[in-house]
Design an enzyme around this catalytic site. Sequence first.
Site, mmCIF file in Angstrom:
data_model
loop_
_atom_site.group_PDB
_atom_site.id
_atom_site.type_symbol
_atom_site.label_atom_id
_atom_site.label_comp_id
_atom_site.label_asym_id
_atom_site.label_seq_id
_atom_site.Cartn_x
_atom_site.Cartn_y
_atom_site.Cartn_z
ATOM 1 C CG ASP A 1 -1.865 1.100 1.304
ATOM 2 O OD1 ASP A 1 -2.684 1.199 0.385
ATOM 3 O OD2 ASP A 1 -1.809 1.897 2.272
ATOM 4 C CD GLU B 1 -2.191 2.158 -3.497
ATOM 5 O OE1 GLU B 1 -3.285 2.562 -3.911
ATOM 6 O OE2 GLU B 1 -1.816 2.316 -2.322
#
Length: 650
Positions: A338, A369
């Site tokens: 994340d 990400e």
Amino acid sequence: MKRLSTEYKNRKEYFDSPEFREAYHCDAPLGSFCFGGGTVFRLWAPTAERVTLRLYREGAGGEPLWEPDLLPGERGLWTAEVAENLDGVYYDYLVTVDGVCRPTADPYARACGLNGERSMVIDLRGTDPAGWVEDRAPAKKPETVIYEVHVKDFSWDPASGVRPEWRGKFLALTQEGTTLNGDGLHPTCLDYLKDLRVTHIQLMPSFDYGSVDEGGAPDQFNWGYDPVNYNVPEGSYSTDPARGQVRIREMKEMVMALHRAGIRVVMDVVYNHTYRLDSWLWRTVPWYYCRQNEDGTPSNGSGCGCDLASERSMCAKYILDSVLYWAEEYHIDGFRFDLMGLLDVELMNRIRRALDRRFGRGEKLMLGEPWSAGGTAARPGTALCDKGHLWDLDSNVAAFCDNTRDAVKGDLSRPDARGFVNGGGLDAGRLACCVRGWAGSGLPHRAPSQTVSYLSAHDDWTLWDRLVCTGDRRRRFDARHPRLMRQNRLAAAINFTCQGHLFLLSGEEFARTKGGIKNTYCSPPDVNRMDWTRAWENRELVEYYKGLIALRMELPGLCDKSPQASERISNVRAPAPDCAAMEVDNTGGDSPWRRLFLAYNAGKTAVPLALPEGRWYLLADGKSSTKRRLKAVAGTVVLPPVSAMIFAQH
Ligand code: CA
């Protein structure tokens, strides 16, 4: 013990300094370990003046059984040894720093009580379900198709047919033979996944998080990006969060059931911030694990007010140890980082190397990400894993590709922003970049191995909700919209013909709706739930996705992850406005097809499409993705509006 040096203006500078690292970096295994007739407790707390261990019979409440002090040793390591196997005994610490005494759970806890507030000594072998030793990940498929699942919303719907006491829990993913309302006809949950043939499921945060009260009402909901205990499963997904062993065993049972179903398991890991600044890490070594701005306030690149300082050596060790622990102890097959844009390149490359060394090159998936929620106060000179640094990252660390996502369905700034499929216009060159996974000369991704191609994830509108926002002024998310279904199929056909790893939010294949709500992180489960009745109602779309997944496995030209893969795409052209076509060198693997011809029409009218020389077999069009080896065609064909066609040639 050596104290904070006065040469340094502040802690930030001191913790960032090479001197601190040299004096205190500690490679000892940390946490609590029981064996035969003894238990050892090890805590890294170089700034502490005193550390006391408190042992309890219960996971919450009650009085300590015993409160021995830990002994300080080299490099900030504190140790206590107890001549008794304390398996199942709960504990926490009192850590005194600068005269302030704080209670804290063990940041290295591998088991805990209700809500993770107290740690537990655990003999992990006692948590292995029967057959665990033989558990193996299923063989790799030619392509990776990742299906993002939230443990609670996956089986919350009573129509799932899952046993009521398992709905919303890890164990729901172990139940075979479930059908829609128990009708015996329409598979749901695990059997549905098997039928869809995705290769990986990605579990949204499944480590212990803090935003759901494990002893509270069952209909609480949160996505779970709120880490409390990084190395313990979330209690609200277990059938008994108060008993430390149960969540561990049940999560292992889930992994084993998924492996048996032919599906690998990816965990969404949130090493960029903690639920509260006042975390176990913070209480143990105040500020060390946390990035600070020049004025001493906590850095906020995560949007949560407490970015972890991955570039500091003991924070890096913590993250690396945690990843390896999940891979080894829980047989996890991949990790989705994340806000990877907050973690540093050096650490991510180290994790890649460590996983490769232990499990084989590329065996464990790494993706993340390549962005953050804002600027972060990393140590000056730290390279972060954002899009600008993909070239420095190992080619087997993949990044979510927002370029393709936004090009296909419109960017995320406004609900009515349009992309190729919903009236935004189609530029053939840009579409070719999507197909190449934005890899090749000068593009952000080094090779398709670094690309995760996707149209929807838990964040932002579902694909269907976006299409309704741009295609129906009255925003009827539950209505049947044949035109929007065509747009959805075109979007899927584009995504499944892009090079790179493939990813979809669970339910994208049945036009999942969240009623147009963009951010459902704490919306009730009735908004977030997988609606299994809708999965059946929109089965034609499900079949279309299923066909694309199966087809992809036979197209080595698109599965190629090498840096040369982009050279397979050639003769990109625009046969008409809002229309693009290109050829793919499909040699390699055991495919009978030597060449592919891809054509996409986002326009409102049918266009004549001149096929390249030779005879072509239609593999998929705007209605069906399971057309195989029918009559070959040559010359000019009609490409219907809002549709894709995939042709192949021997
Ligand atoms: Ca929890």
